[in-house]
Design a protein around this motif. Structure first.
Motif, PDB file in Angstrom:
ATOM      1  N   LEU A   1       0.829  -1.205   0.000  1.00 33.91           N
ATOM      2  CA  LEU A   1       0.000   0.000   0.000  1.00 33.91           C
ATOM      3  C   LEU A   1       0.866   1.259   0.000  1.00 33.91           C
ATOM      4  O   LEU A   1       0.609   2.207  -0.734  1.00 33.91           O
ATOM      5  CB  LEU A   1      -0.918  -0.006   1.220  1.00 33.91           C
ATOM      6  CG  LEU A   1      -2.204  -0.830   1.062  1.00 33.91           C
ATOM      7  CD1 LEU A   1      -2.915  -0.989   2.394  1.00 33.91           C
ATOM      8  CD2 LEU A   1      -3.116  -0.161   0.045  1.00 33.91           C
TER       9      LEU A   1
ATOM     10  N   ILE B   1       1.170   6.912  -6.608  1.00 33.68           N
ATOM     11  CA  ILE B   1       0.045   7.830  -6.780  1.00 33.68           C
ATOM     12  C   ILE B   1       0.510   9.265  -6.572  1.00 33.68           C
ATOM     13  O   ILE B   1       0.140  10.163  -7.329  1.00 33.68           O
ATOM     14  CB  ILE B   1      -1.076   7.493  -5.778  1.00 33.68           C
ATOM     15  CG1 ILE B   1      -1.658   6.115  -6.090  1.00 33.68           C
ATOM     16  CG2 ILE B   1      -2.173   8.542  -5.833  1.00 33.68           C
ATOM     17  CD1 ILE B   1      -2.742   5.685  -5.131  1.00 33.68           C
TER      18      ILE B   1
ATOM     19  N   LEU C   1       0.202  12.349  -9.047  1.00 32.18           N
ATOM     20  CA  LEU C   1      -0.523  13.540  -8.621  1.00 32.18           C
ATOM     21  C   LEU C   1       0.328  14.791  -8.832  1.00 32.18           C
ATOM     22  O   LEU C   1      -0.160  15.824  -9.308  1.00 32.18           O
ATOM     23  CB  LEU C   1      -0.902  13.417  -7.155  1.00 32.18           C
ATOM     24  CG  LEU C   1      -2.381  13.214  -6.889  1.00 32.18           C
ATOM     25  CD1 LEU C   1      -2.654  13.113  -5.401  1.00 32.18           C
ATOM     26  CD2 LEU C   1      -3.188  14.341  -7.502  1.00 32.18           C
TER      27      LEU C   1
ATOM     28  N   GLU D   1      -9.814  12.273  -9.349  1.00 30.18           N
ATOM     29  CA  GLU D   1      -9.833  10.819  -9.214  1.00 30.18           C
ATOM     30  C   GLU D   1      -8.603  10.322  -8.475  1.00 30.18           C
ATOM     31  O   GLU D   1      -8.686   9.471  -7.586  1.00 30.18           O
ATOM     32  CB  GLU D   1      -9.904  10.173 -10.600  1.00 30.18           C
ATOM     33  CG  GLU D   1     -11.235  10.360 -11.285  1.00 30.18           C
ATOM     34  CD  GLU D   1     -11.160   9.920 -12.736  1.00 30.18           C
ATOM     35  OE1 GLU D   1     -12.087  10.254 -13.487  1.00 30.18           O
ATOM     36  OE2 GLU D   1     -10.168   9.249 -13.111  1.00 30.18           O
ATOM     37  N   LEU D   2      -7.462  10.874  -8.859  1.00 30.25           N
ATOM     38  CA  LEU D   2      -6.220  10.438  -8.230  1.00 30.25           C
ATOM     39  C   LEU D   2      -6.211  10.732  -6.734  1.00 30.25           C
ATOM     40  O   LEU D   2      -5.815   9.891  -5.922  1.00 30.25           O
ATOM     41  CB  LEU D   2      -5.034  11.130  -8.893  1.00 30.25           C
ATOM     42  CG  LEU D   2      -4.441  10.412 -10.092  1.00 30.25           C
ATOM     43  CD1 LEU D   2      -3.304  11.215 -10.702  1.00 30.25           C
ATOM     44  CD2 LEU D   2      -3.931   9.041  -9.668  1.00 30.25           C
ATOM     45  N   SER D   3      -6.679  11.918  -6.379  1.00 27.57           N
ATOM     46  CA  SER D   3      -6.625  12.249  -4.958  1.00 27.57           C
ATOM     47  C   SER D   3      -7.634  11.406  -4.177  1.00 27.57           C
ATOM     48  O   SER D   3      -7.384  11.059  -3.015  1.00 27.57           O
ATOM     49  CB  SER D   3      -6.870  13.745  -4.754  1.00 27.57           C
ATOM     50  OG  SER D   3      -8.145  14.097  -5.223  1.00 27.57           O
TER      51      SER D   3
ATOM     52  N   THR E   1      -8.365   8.275  -4.922  1.00 29.74           N
ATOM     53  CA  THR E   1      -7.675   6.996  -4.759  1.00 29.74           C
ATOM     54  C   THR E   1      -6.652   7.087  -3.643  1.00 29.74           C
ATOM     55  O   THR E   1      -6.471   6.163  -2.850  1.00 29.74           O
ATOM     56  CB  THR E   1      -6.980   6.609  -6.068  1.00 29.74           C
ATOM     57  OG1 THR E   1      -7.918   6.723  -7.139  1.00 29.74           O
ATOM     58  CG2 THR E   1      -6.460   5.189  -6.009  1.00 29.74           C
ATOM     59  N   ARG E   2      -5.973   8.223  -3.619  1.00 30.64           N
ATOM     60  CA  ARG E   2      -4.962   8.445  -2.593  1.00 30.64           C
ATOM     61  C   ARG E   2      -5.568   8.381  -1.195  1.00 30.64           C
ATOM     62  O   ARG E   2      -5.050   7.745  -0.298  1.00 30.64           O
ATOM     63  CB  ARG E   2      -4.316   9.806  -2.807  1.00 30.64           C
ATOM     64  CG  ARG E   2      -2.937   9.942  -2.190  1.00 30.64           C
ATOM     65  CD  ARG E   2      -2.545  11.395  -2.069  1.00 30.64           C
ATOM     66  NE  ARG E   2      -2.412  11.716  -0.656  1.00 30.64           N
ATOM     67  CZ  ARG E   2      -1.250  11.720  -0.010  1.00 30.64           C
ATOM     68  NH1 ARG E   2      -0.157  11.451  -0.652  1.00 30.64           N
ATOM     69  NH2 ARG E   2      -1.195  11.999   1.269  1.00 30.64           N
TER      70      ARG E   2
ATOM     71  N   ALA F   1      -6.269   4.857  -0.242  1.00 29.33           N
ATOM     72  CA  ALA F   1      -5.051   4.123   0.103  1.00 29.33           C
ATOM     73  C   ALA F   1      -4.584   4.492   1.505  1.00 29.33           C
ATOM     74  O   ALA F   1      -4.234   3.625   2.313  1.00 29.33           O
ATOM     75  CB  ALA F   1      -3.960   4.418  -0.920  1.00 29.33           C
ATOM     76  N   ARG F   2      -4.606   5.791   1.788  1.00 28.58           N
ATOM     77  CA  ARG F   2      -4.149   6.231   3.110  1.00 28.58           C
ATOM     78  C   ARG F   2      -5.038   5.665   4.222  1.00 28.58           C
ATOM     79  O   ARG F   2      -4.565   5.255   5.265  1.00 28.58           O
ATOM     80  CB  ARG F   2      -4.145   7.753   3.177  1.00 28.58           C
ATOM     81  CG  ARG F   2      -2.943   8.370   2.471  1.00 28.58           C
ATOM     82  CD  ARG F   2      -2.730   9.797   2.948  1.00 28.58           C
ATOM     83  NE  ARG F   2      -2.515   9.861   4.382  1.00 28.58           N
ATOM     84  CZ  ARG F   2      -1.337   9.719   4.957  1.00 28.58           C
ATOM     85  NH1 ARG F   2      -0.274   9.511   4.212  1.00 28.58           N
ATOM     86  NH2 ARG F   2      -1.219   9.781   6.259  1.00 28.58           N
TER      87      ARG F   2
ATOM     88  N   LYS G   1      -6.632   2.915   4.190  1.00 31.09           N
ATOM     89  CA  LYS G   1      -6.325   1.500   4.384  1.00 31.09           C
ATOM     90  C   LYS G   1      -5.037   1.327   5.174  1.00 31.09           C
ATOM     91  O   LYS G   1      -4.941   0.477   6.053  1.00 31.09           O
ATOM     92  CB  LYS G   1      -6.213   0.806   3.033  1.00 31.09           C
ATOM     93  CG  LYS G   1      -7.557   0.331   2.515  1.00 31.09           C
ATOM     94  CD  LYS G   1      -7.432  -0.370   1.186  1.00 31.09           C
ATOM     95  CE  LYS G   1      -8.809  -0.587   0.579  1.00 31.09           C
ATOM     96  NZ  LYS G   1      -8.736  -0.836  -0.862  1.00 31.09           N
ATOM     97  N   ILE G   2      -4.051   2.136   4.842  1.00 33.19           N
ATOM     98  CA  ILE G   2      -2.791   2.031   5.567  1.00 33.19           C
ATOM     99  C   ILE G   2      -3.000   2.340   7.048  1.00 33.19           C
ATOM    100  O   ILE G   2      -2.526   1.614   7.926  1.00 33.19           O
ATOM    101  CB  ILE G   2      -1.750   3.000   4.978  1.00 33.19           C
ATOM    102  CG1 ILE G   2      -1.325   2.530   3.592  1.00 33.19           C
ATOM    103  CG2 ILE G   2      -0.525   3.084   5.877  1.00 33.19           C
ATOM    104  CD1 ILE G   2      -0.283   3.412   2.947  1.00 33.19           C
TER     105      ILE G   2
ATOM    106  N   LEU H   1      -4.536  -0.524   8.771  1.00 35.33           N
ATOM    107  CA  LEU H   1      -3.582  -1.584   9.059  1.00 35.33           C
ATOM    108  C   LEU H   1      -2.742  -1.244  10.278  1.00 35.33           C
ATOM    109  O   LEU H   1      -2.576  -2.062  11.186  1.00 35.33           O
ATOM    110  CB  LEU H   1      -2.674  -1.818   7.859  1.00 35.33           C
ATOM    111  CG  LEU H   1      -3.238  -2.705   6.747  1.00 35.33           C
ATOM    112  CD1 LEU H   1      -2.214  -2.894   5.664  1.00 35.33           C
ATOM    113  CD2 LEU H   1      -3.672  -4.036   7.317  1.00 35.33           C
TER     114      LEU H   1
END
Lengths: 174, 174
Positions: A115, A122, A126, B142-144, B146-147, B150-151, B153-154, B157
DNA sequence: ACGGAAACTTACGTGAACGTAAAGATAAAG
DNA sequence: CTTTATCTTTACGTTCACGTAAGTTTCCGT
Protein backbone atom coordinates in the motif's frame (compact mmCIF):
# COMPACT_ATOMS: atom_id res chain seq x y z
CA UNK A 1 -27.91 -6.17 -54.46
CA UNK A 2 -29.01 -3.60 -51.98
CA UNK A 3 -28.61 -5.05 -48.51
CA UNK A 4 -24.83 -5.37 -48.75
CA UNK A 5 -24.11 -8.33 -46.45
CA UNK A 6 -20.60 -7.10 -45.73
CA UNK A 7 -21.75 -5.27 -42.64
CA UNK A 8 -22.68 -7.57 -39.73
CA UNK A 9 -24.22 -4.69 -37.79
CA UNK A 10 -21.02 -4.31 -35.78
CA UNK A 11 -22.06 -6.89 -33.23
CA UNK A 12 -19.41 -7.05 -30.50
CA UNK A 13 -18.73 -10.67 -31.42
CA UNK A 14 -17.95 -11.70 -27.90
CA UNK A 15 -15.99 -14.91 -27.49
CA UNK A 16 -18.38 -16.23 -24.93
CA UNK A 17 -19.32 -14.13 -21.95
CA UNK A 18 -17.46 -10.94 -21.09
CA UNK A 19 -14.24 -11.04 -23.07
CA UNK A 20 -13.68 -8.89 -26.15
CA UNK A 21 -11.39 -9.43 -29.12
CA UNK A 22 -8.72 -6.95 -30.00
CA UNK A 23 -10.66 -5.42 -32.89
CA UNK A 24 -13.65 -4.70 -30.70
CA UNK A 25 -11.50 -3.19 -28.02
CA UNK A 26 -9.81 -1.00 -30.59
CA UNK A 27 -13.12 0.25 -31.96
CA UNK A 28 -14.32 0.82 -28.43
CA UNK A 29 -11.32 2.93 -27.56
CA UNK A 30 -11.02 4.68 -30.89
CA UNK A 31 -7.71 3.16 -31.78
CA UNK A 32 -6.34 0.25 -33.79
CA UNK A 33 -5.33 -3.34 -33.01
CA UNK A 34 -1.79 -2.51 -34.01
CA UNK A 35 -1.53 0.13 -31.31
CA UNK A 36 -2.75 -2.25 -28.63
CA UNK A 37 -0.32 -4.93 -29.75
CA UNK A 38 2.43 -2.35 -29.83
CA UNK A 39 1.73 -1.27 -26.28
CA UNK A 40 1.91 -4.88 -25.22
CA UNK A 41 5.11 -5.31 -27.21
CA UNK A 42 6.94 -2.52 -25.41
CA UNK A 43 5.65 -3.63 -22.05
CA UNK A 44 3.12 -0.89 -21.49
CA UNK A 45 0.39 -3.47 -21.27
CA UNK A 46 0.86 -6.85 -19.66
CA UNK A 47 1.03 -9.71 -22.10
CA UNK A 48 -2.27 -11.52 -22.18
CA UNK A 49 -1.51 -14.16 -19.59
CA UNK A 50 -1.32 -17.81 -20.53
CA UNK A 51 -2.12 -17.35 -24.18
CA UNK A 52 -0.50 -20.09 -26.32
CA UNK A 53 1.05 -17.54 -28.69
CA UNK A 54 -0.90 -17.83 -31.88
CA UNK A 55 -4.22 -17.76 -30.17
CA UNK A 56 -6.42 -14.69 -30.22
CA UNK A 57 -6.07 -12.15 -27.45
CA UNK A 58 -9.11 -11.79 -25.25
CA UNK A 59 -9.71 -8.80 -23.02
CA UNK A 60 -11.85 -8.67 -19.92
CA UNK A 61 -13.68 -5.52 -18.97
CA UNK A 62 -11.03 -4.57 -16.41
CA UNK A 63 -8.28 -5.00 -18.95
CA UNK A 64 -10.13 -2.77 -21.37
CA UNK A 65 -10.44 -0.17 -18.66
CA UNK A 66 -6.74 -0.33 -18.03
CA UNK A 67 -6.00 0.26 -21.68
CA UNK A 68 -8.40 3.16 -21.68
CA UNK A 69 -6.63 4.61 -18.67
CA UNK A 70 -3.25 4.22 -20.33
CA UNK A 71 -4.40 6.08 -23.40
CA UNK A 72 -6.03 8.73 -21.29
CA UNK A 73 -2.83 9.34 -19.36
CA UNK A 74 -0.85 9.46 -22.55
CA UNK A 75 -3.25 12.00 -23.96
CA UNK A 76 -3.48 14.16 -20.86
CA UNK A 77 0.10 14.09 -19.68
CA UNK A 78 1.65 14.12 -23.11
CA UNK A 79 4.58 11.98 -22.07
CA UNK A 80 6.48 9.42 -24.08
CA UNK A 81 5.42 5.83 -23.84
CA UNK A 82 8.66 5.09 -22.05
CA UNK A 83 7.98 7.67 -19.35
CA UNK A 84 4.43 6.47 -19.18
CA UNK A 85 5.69 2.95 -18.62
CA UNK A 86 7.66 3.96 -15.56
CA UNK A 87 4.71 6.00 -14.37
CA UNK A 88 2.49 2.98 -14.77
CA UNK A 89 4.39 0.89 -12.30
CA UNK A 90 1.91 2.69 -10.11
CA UNK A 91 -0.99 1.02 -11.84
CA UNK A 92 0.73 -2.32 -11.65
CA UNK A 93 1.42 -1.89 -7.97
CA UNK A 94 -2.18 -0.91 -7.39
CA UNK A 95 -3.37 -3.92 -9.33
CA UNK A 96 -1.04 -6.04 -7.22
CA UNK A 97 -2.48 -4.54 -4.09
CA UNK A 98 -6.02 -5.10 -5.23
CA UNK A 99 -5.21 -8.70 -6.05
CA UNK A 100 -3.57 -9.28 -2.70
CA UNK A 101 -6.35 -7.52 -0.89
CA UNK A 102 -8.91 -9.87 -2.34
CA UNK A 103 -7.38 -12.96 -0.79
CA UNK A 104 -6.47 -11.86 2.69
CA UNK A 105 -3.94 -14.55 3.38
CA UNK A 106 -1.14 -12.00 3.34
CA UNK A 107 0.34 -10.67 6.51
CA UNK A 108 -0.33 -7.03 7.35
CA UNK A 109 3.35 -6.20 7.02
CA UNK A 110 3.50 -7.13 3.37
CA UNK A 111 0.16 -5.50 2.88
CA UNK A 112 1.30 -2.23 4.37
CA UNK A 113 4.42 -2.35 2.25
CA UNK A 114 2.42 -2.73 -0.94
CA UNK A 115 0.00 0.00 0.00
CA UNK A 116 2.76 2.41 0.90
CA UNK A 117 4.50 1.72 -2.36
CA UNK A 118 1.32 2.30 -4.28
CA UNK A 119 0.80 5.53 -2.39
CA UNK A 120 4.21 6.73 -3.50
CA UNK A 121 3.35 6.05 -7.11
CA UNK A 122 0.04 7.83 -6.78
CA UNK A 123 1.84 10.81 -5.30
CA UNK A 124 4.20 10.94 -8.26
CA UNK A 125 1.28 10.94 -10.65
CA UNK A 126 -0.52 13.54 -8.62
CA UNK A 127 2.47 15.83 -8.61
CA UNK A 128 2.80 15.59 -12.36
CA UNK A 129 -0.89 16.15 -12.92
CA UNK A 130 -1.06 19.10 -10.54
CA UNK A 131 1.92 20.76 -12.14
CA UNK A 132 0.42 20.50 -15.58
CA UNK A 133 -2.96 21.58 -14.33
CA UNK A 134 -1.54 24.72 -12.80
CA UNK A 135 0.36 25.56 -15.96
CA UNK A 136 -2.80 25.15 -17.96
CA UNK A 137 -4.75 27.26 -15.50
CA UNK A 138 -2.22 30.03 -15.86
CA UNK A 139 -2.50 29.88 -19.64
CA UNK A 140 -6.28 29.94 -19.41
CA UNK A 141 -6.17 32.99 -17.21
CA UNK A 142 -3.87 34.83 -19.58
CA UNK A 143 -6.03 33.96 -22.54
CA UNK A 144 -9.23 35.12 -20.91
CA UNK A 145 -7.52 38.36 -19.91
CA UNK A 146 -6.49 38.95 -23.49
CA UNK A 147 -10.02 38.15 -24.52
CA UNK A 148 -11.42 40.72 -22.16
CA UNK A 149 -9.14 43.40 -23.55
CA UNK A 150 -10.11 42.54 -27.10
CA UNK A 151 -13.78 42.72 -26.26
CA UNK A 152 -13.35 46.05 -24.54
CA UNK A 153 -11.66 47.45 -27.59
CA UNK A 154 -14.39 46.19 -29.88
CA UNK A 155 -17.07 47.69 -27.69
CA UNK A 156 -15.15 50.92 -27.65
CA UNK A 157 -15.09 51.00 -31.42
CA UNK A 158 -18.77 50.19 -31.72
CA UNK A 159 -19.70 52.89 -29.28
CA UNK A 160 -17.50 55.47 -30.94
CA UNK A 161 -19.10 54.67 -34.28
CA UNK A 162 -22.73 55.00 -33.33
CA UNK A 163 -22.98 56.85 -30.06
CA UNK A 164 -19.90 59.03 -30.58
CA UNK A 165 -18.41 58.12 -27.20
CA UNK A 166 -17.71 54.92 -25.30
CA UNK A 167 -20.20 54.18 -22.53
CA UNK A 168 -18.87 54.22 -19.01
CA UNK A 169 -18.58 50.50 -18.43
CA UNK A 170 -21.13 47.80 -19.15
CA UNK A 171 -23.72 48.28 -21.80
CA UNK A 172 -24.50 45.03 -23.48
CA UNK A 173 -24.25 42.26 -20.89
CA UNK A 174 -22.63 39.78 -23.22
CA UNK B 1 46.78 26.77 -18.85
CA UNK B 2 43.90 26.97 -16.46
CA UNK B 3 41.55 29.67 -17.67
CA UNK B 4 40.49 27.72 -20.78
CA UNK B 5 39.75 30.48 -23.31
CA UNK B 6 37.13 28.35 -25.04
CA UNK B 7 34.45 29.76 -22.79
CA UNK B 8 33.75 33.45 -23.44
CA UNK B 9 31.71 33.68 -20.24
CA UNK B 10 28.55 33.07 -22.26
CA UNK B 11 28.22 36.71 -23.13
CA UNK B 12 25.01 37.13 -25.15
CA UNK B 13 27.08 38.38 -28.05
CA UNK B 14 24.43 40.79 -29.20
CA UNK B 15 24.73 41.99 -32.74
CA UNK B 16 24.33 45.59 -31.75
CA UNK B 17 21.54 46.64 -29.45
CA UNK B 18 18.64 44.35 -28.68
CA UNK B 19 18.77 41.54 -31.21
CA UNK B 20 19.95 38.04 -30.34
CA UNK B 21 21.49 35.38 -32.51
CA UNK B 22 19.89 32.00 -32.93
CA UNK B 23 22.28 30.24 -30.58
CA UNK B 24 21.57 32.67 -27.75
CA UNK B 25 17.85 32.37 -28.30
CA UNK B 26 18.13 28.60 -28.23
CA UNK B 27 20.05 28.63 -24.96
CA UNK B 28 17.59 31.08 -23.54
CA UNK B 29 14.64 28.88 -24.39
CA UNK B 30 16.29 25.61 -23.58
CA UNK B 31 16.25 24.31 -27.11
CA UNK B 32 18.53 24.13 -30.15
CA UNK B 33 19.13 26.26 -33.22
CA UNK B 34 17.99 23.38 -35.38
CA UNK B 35 14.58 23.39 -33.75
CA UNK B 36 14.11 27.09 -34.30
CA UNK B 37 15.13 26.80 -37.93
CA UNK B 38 12.83 23.84 -38.31
CA UNK B 39 9.89 25.78 -36.94
CA UNK B 40 10.65 28.53 -39.40
CA UNK B 41 11.00 25.96 -42.16
CA UNK B 42 7.51 24.52 -41.65
CA UNK B 43 5.98 27.94 -41.29
CA UNK B 44 5.40 27.88 -37.56
CA UNK B 45 7.57 30.92 -37.19
CA UNK B 46 7.66 33.75 -39.70
CA UNK B 47 10.78 33.82 -41.80
CA UNK B 48 13.10 36.50 -40.55
CA UNK B 49 11.96 39.30 -42.83
CA UNK B 50 14.28 40.72 -45.44
CA UNK B 51 17.23 38.54 -44.62
CA UNK B 52 19.44 37.98 -47.71
CA UNK B 53 19.43 34.17 -47.21
CA UNK B 54 22.85 33.31 -45.99
CA UNK B 55 22.93 36.06 -43.45
CA UNK B 56 22.53 35.32 -39.77
CA UNK B 57 19.09 35.42 -38.26
CA UNK B 58 18.56 38.11 -35.64
CA UNK B 59 15.73 38.01 -33.16
CA UNK B 60 14.19 40.90 -31.31
CA UNK B 61 12.82 40.51 -27.82
CA UNK B 62 9.25 40.24 -29.09
CA UNK B 63 10.22 37.55 -31.55
CA UNK B 64 11.91 35.61 -28.78
CA UNK B 65 8.73 35.89 -26.74
CA UNK B 66 6.74 34.56 -29.62
CA UNK B 67 8.96 31.54 -29.92
CA UNK B 68 8.67 30.96 -26.22
CA UNK B 69 4.91 31.11 -26.49
CA UNK B 70 4.91 28.64 -29.35
CA UNK B 71 6.95 26.16 -27.38
CA UNK B 72 4.80 26.65 -24.34
CA UNK B 73 1.64 25.95 -26.29
CA UNK B 74 3.20 22.90 -27.86
CA UNK B 75 4.14 21.64 -24.43
CA UNK B 76 0.85 22.41 -22.75
CA UNK B 77 -1.57 21.44 -25.47
CA UNK B 78 0.40 18.51 -26.74
CA UNK B 79 -0.69 19.01 -30.32
CA UNK B 80 1.22 18.37 -33.51
CA UNK B 81 3.15 21.22 -35.02
CA UNK B 82 0.70 21.19 -37.88
CA UNK B 83 -2.28 21.67 -35.60
CA UNK B 84 -0.34 24.24 -33.69
CA UNK B 85 0.28 26.10 -36.91
CA UNK B 86 -3.39 26.46 -37.65
CA UNK B 87 -3.98 27.43 -34.03
CA UNK B 88 -1.34 30.09 -34.31
CA UNK B 89 -3.11 31.97 -37.03
CA UNK B 90 -4.57 33.49 -33.92
CA UNK B 91 -1.21 34.82 -32.83
CA UNK B 92 -0.54 36.15 -36.29
CA UNK B 93 -3.88 37.85 -36.39
CA UNK B 94 -3.26 39.38 -33.01
CA UNK B 95 0.16 40.56 -34.11
CA UNK B 96 -1.52 42.06 -37.15
CA UNK B 97 -4.02 43.81 -34.96
CA UNK B 98 -1.37 45.16 -32.66
CA UNK B 99 0.57 46.46 -35.63
CA UNK B 100 -2.48 48.13 -37.10
CA UNK B 101 -3.48 49.52 -33.77
CA UNK B 102 -0.20 51.29 -33.37
CA UNK B 103 -0.64 53.42 -36.44
CA UNK B 104 -4.22 54.57 -36.22
CA UNK B 105 -4.63 55.46 -39.87
CA UNK B 106 -7.00 52.54 -40.31
CA UNK B 107 -10.72 53.05 -40.43
CA UNK B 108 -12.76 51.70 -37.52
CA UNK B 109 -14.47 49.19 -39.79
CA UNK B 110 -11.27 47.41 -40.68
CA UNK B 111 -10.18 47.67 -37.11
CA UNK B 112 -13.33 46.08 -35.81
CA UNK B 113 -13.00 43.33 -38.36
CA UNK B 114 -9.47 42.50 -37.25
CA UNK B 115 -10.37 42.57 -33.61
CA UNK B 116 -13.38 40.34 -34.12
CA UNK B 117 -11.29 37.88 -36.05
CA UNK B 118 -8.68 37.84 -33.34
CA UNK B 119 -11.40 37.31 -30.78
CA UNK B 120 -12.56 34.26 -32.67
CA UNK B 121 -9.08 32.81 -32.63
CA UNK B 122 -8.71 33.50 -28.94
CA UNK B 123 -11.99 31.76 -28.34
CA UNK B 124 -10.78 28.70 -30.20
CA UNK B 125 -7.68 28.56 -28.07
CA UNK B 126 -9.65 29.13 -24.93
CA UNK B 127 -12.03 26.33 -25.74
CA UNK B 128 -9.17 23.93 -26.30
CA UNK B 129 -7.39 24.99 -23.15
CA UNK B 130 -10.52 24.81 -21.04
CA UNK B 131 -11.37 21.39 -22.32
CA UNK B 132 -7.96 20.04 -21.47
CA UNK B 133 -7.95 21.79 -18.13
CA UNK B 134 -11.24 20.20 -17.17
CA UNK B 135 -10.02 16.78 -18.22
CA UNK B 136 -6.93 17.24 -16.12
CA UNK B 137 -8.96 18.46 -13.18
CA UNK B 138 -11.09 15.35 -13.38
CA UNK B 139 -8.02 13.16 -13.41
CA UNK B 140 -6.59 15.01 -10.46
CA UNK B 141 -9.77 14.54 -8.52
CA UNK B 142 -9.83 10.82 -9.21
CA UNK B 143 -6.22 10.44 -8.23
CA UNK B 144 -6.62 12.25 -4.96
CA UNK B 145 -9.68 10.14 -4.17
CA UNK B 146 -7.67 7.00 -4.76
CA UNK B 147 -4.96 8.45 -2.59
CA UNK B 148 -7.38 9.02 0.23
CA UNK B 149 -8.59 5.46 0.08
CA UNK B 150 -5.05 4.12 0.10
CA UNK B 151 -4.15 6.23 3.11
CA UNK B 152 -7.24 5.11 4.96
CA UNK B 153 -6.32 1.50 4.38
CA UNK B 154 -2.79 2.03 5.57
CA UNK B 155 -3.99 3.75 8.70
CA UNK B 156 -6.40 0.92 9.24
CA UNK B 157 -3.58 -1.58 9.06
CA UNK B 158 -1.36 0.38 11.38
CA UNK B 159 -4.09 0.74 13.92
CA UNK B 160 -5.01 -2.94 13.76
CA UNK B 161 -1.40 -3.85 14.35
CA UNK B 162 -0.71 -1.79 17.42
CA UNK B 163 -3.97 -0.72 18.93
CA UNK B 164 -5.96 -3.78 17.85
CA UNK B 165 -8.75 -1.73 16.29
CA UNK B 166 -8.93 1.12 13.81
CA UNK B 167 -9.67 4.49 15.41
CA UNK B 168 -12.98 6.07 14.53
CA UNK B 169 -11.79 8.59 12.03
CA UNK B 170 -8.87 11.01 12.28
CA UNK B 171 -5.93 10.16 14.45
CA UNK B 172 -2.77 11.41 12.85
CA UNK B 173 -3.58 14.63 11.04
CA UNK B 174 -1.37 13.93 8.07
C1' DA C 1 42.94 42.78 -41.76
C1' DC C 2 42.31 38.24 -40.04
C1' DG C 3 41.54 34.19 -37.35
C1' DG C 4 38.21 31.59 -35.20
C1' DA C 5 33.64 31.02 -33.30
C1' DA C 6 29.15 30.69 -34.65
C1' DA C 7 25.70 30.64 -38.30
C1' DC C 8 24.21 29.27 -43.05
C1' DT C 9 22.44 25.71 -46.38
C1' DT C 10 21.90 21.08 -47.84
C1' DA C 11 21.20 16.62 -47.02
C1' DC C 12 21.11 12.44 -44.94
C1' DG C 13 20.29 9.88 -40.29
C1' DT C 14 17.36 8.66 -36.25
C1' DG C 15 14.04 7.31 -32.55
C1' DA C 16 9.32 7.11 -31.36
C1' DA C 17 4.93 5.52 -32.54
C1' DC C 18 2.67 3.43 -35.12
C1' DG C 19 0.89 1.83 -40.52
C1' DT C 20 0.80 -1.72 -43.79
C1' DA C 21 1.54 -5.92 -46.30
C1' DA C 22 2.09 -10.95 -46.49
C1' DA C 23 1.22 -15.58 -45.25
C1' DG C 24 -0.81 -18.43 -42.33
C1' DA C 25 -3.80 -19.84 -38.08
C1' DT C 26 -8.32 -19.48 -35.52
C1' DA C 27 -12.80 -18.58 -34.43
C1' DA C 28 -17.59 -17.65 -35.62
C1' DA C 29 -21.31 -18.31 -38.96
C1' DG C 30 -23.94 -20.84 -42.17
C1' DC D 1 -17.74 -29.05 -42.12
C1' DT D 2 -16.63 -25.41 -44.95
C1' DT D 3 -16.49 -20.66 -45.64
C1' DT D 4 -15.13 -16.23 -44.16
C1' DA D 5 -14.04 -12.59 -41.15
C1' DT D 6 -10.79 -11.67 -37.74
C1' DC D 7 -6.62 -12.51 -35.53
C1' DT D 8 -1.62 -14.21 -35.47
C1' DT D 9 3.40 -13.17 -36.23
C1' DT D 10 7.07 -11.12 -38.92
C1' DA D 11 8.95 -7.53 -41.11
C1' DC D 12 9.47 -3.67 -43.65
C1' DG D 13 7.56 1.25 -44.55
C1' DT D 14 6.20 5.94 -42.89
C1' DT D 15 5.57 10.40 -40.56
C1' DC D 16 6.92 13.62 -37.24
C1' DA D 17 10.29 16.25 -35.03
C1' DC D 18 14.18 17.01 -34.90
C1' DG D 19 19.87 15.37 -34.74
C1' DT D 20 24.08 15.38 -37.14
C1' DA D 21 27.59 16.02 -40.55
C1' DA D 22 29.89 18.65 -44.32
C1' DG D 23 31.26 22.35 -46.59
C1' DT D 24 30.81 27.29 -46.86
C1' DT D 25 30.00 32.00 -45.22
C1' DT D 26 29.35 35.68 -41.99
C1' DC D 27 30.45 38.08 -38.04
C1' DC D 28 33.03 39.62 -33.94
C1' DG D 29 37.16 40.55 -31.46
C1' DT D 30 41.79 41.97 -31.56
Amino acid sequence: MSVNPTQPEAAPSAARSDSLRIGDVARLLGTTPRTIRYYEEIGLLPEAPARPSGQHRLYTQTEVERIREVMRLKHLLGVSLEELKTLLTAEEARAEVRAQLRRDDVDPGRRRELLTQALGHIDRQLELVRHRASELAKLEHELSETRKRARRKIRGLDAAEEGTFPPSEEMTPL
